[in-house]
Design an enzyme around this catalytic site. Sequence first.
Site, PDB file in Angstrom:
ATOM      1  CG  LEU A  47      52.222   9.335  33.386  1.00 39.25           C
ATOM      2  CD1 LEU A  47      50.946   9.626  32.619  1.00 39.25           C
ATOM      3  CD2 LEU A  47      53.337  10.290  32.961  1.00 39.25           C
ATOM      4  N   GLY A  55      54.529   4.917  32.638  1.00 39.43           N
ATOM      5  CA  GLY A  55      55.253   6.070  32.095  1.00 39.43           C
ATOM      6  C   GLY A  55      56.759   5.907  32.168  1.00 39.43           C
ATOM      7  CG  ASN A 108      51.724  -0.934  35.311  1.00 38.46           C
ATOM      8  OD1 ASN A 108      52.072   0.066  34.694  1.00 38.46           O
ATOM      9  ND2 ASN A 108      51.641  -0.970  36.625  1.00 38.46           N
ATOM     10  CD  GLU A 109      50.083   2.567  31.012  1.00 37.08           C
ATOM     11  OE1 GLU A 109      50.381   1.373  30.766  1.00 37.08           O
ATOM     12  OE2 GLU A 109      50.878   3.488  30.826  1.00 37.08           O
TER      13      GLU A 109
END
Length: 280
Positions: A86, A131, A155-156
């Site tokens: 994103l 994303g 990996n957020e």
Amino acid sequence: MAQDLVDGLLIKARSHLPPPSEPLGKLSKRDRKGVAVIKLKNPPVNSLSLEVLTEFVISLEKLENDKTFRGVIVTSDCPGIFSAGLDLTEMCGKSQAHYAEFWRAVQELWLRLYLSNLVLIAAINGVSPAGGCLISLTCDYRVLADNPKYNIGLNETLLGVVAPSWFKDTLVNTVGHRTAERALQLGLLFPPAEALRVGMVDQVVPEDQVHSTALSVMAQWLAVPDHARQLTKSLMRKPTADRLVKQRDADIQYFLQFVSRDSIQKSLRMYLDKLRQKKG
Ligand SMILES: CCCCCCCCCCCC/C=C/CC(=O)SCCNC(=O)CCNC(=O)[C@H](O)C(C)(C)COP(=O)(O)OP(=O)(O)OC[C@H]1O[C@@H](n2cnc3c(N)ncnc32)[C@H](O)[C@@H]1OP(=O)(O)O
């Protein structure tokens, strides 16, 4: 033989699109062949901006509605990068209305991809965090280029944010609960061999064979009668998708509350600054 199936379609940020008089795709050619290639092209890193998400949805919708199409290969036009995920600038310092519009577009793309009647094969020819990884996870099959730089994963947490429940569900449905829990909590990005081992991708092949492998795999999936394959896909995926469909607005509200927090804005800004300073 399989090459005969393919034709191209480029997804680009709106600013890079051809003028409106020029059609995005070449429908007459694609009509005969039945398989499209969606190449993400939003340099430098194929980040998923609101414009790219919107273009992606529109292109998929066109393909879904054109019954001559049965499959799509999703790949990247940016060397070494499948997608950086994103677009972080869409989640930083913007209005609530913008966050809501952005998140609805993220939801829409996920729903379209996850429930697509088409066979979707991801030809992952570059690094694929967050994303970017999610897009590949919505596909029916993932072929990853064997390059130690091409990490893939959600990996957020490393950005100080949280993968929403439907990102988590998509991963759990692919790799199982324990692997997903460990990967999500630690924000793991897997190099190709590891990604294959845990089932995040289905095949790892030399870089110059990603496209041809995706084509061969496509031929195999297209050998199955569409109606049977589509109903089976729906049986497997609809319960997961329905969980989001039933609470889309609430999910947007969660996102708004979460992303508007000072602490989250600070984490995202710091992460972006780190990326920008990397060069200097
Ligand atoms: C009760 C529970 C409540 C729960 C609520 C949940 C609500 C939801 C919460 C929020 C969810 C958020 C979900 C996020 C998913 C995502 O996808 S976030 C994005 C994650 N992406 C990344 O971490 C990748 C970051 N990028 C990189 O690691 C590298 O750029 C790269 C490996 C992809 C490429 O490296 P390289 O080729 O060396 O290029 P760079 O010099 O790093 O980058 C060039 C240029 O691009 C900019 N950039 C990179 N990535 C992004 C990005 N994702 N978005 C926007 N911009 C990006 C980078 O800053 C550089 O810019 P400049 O040229 O310096 O200006």
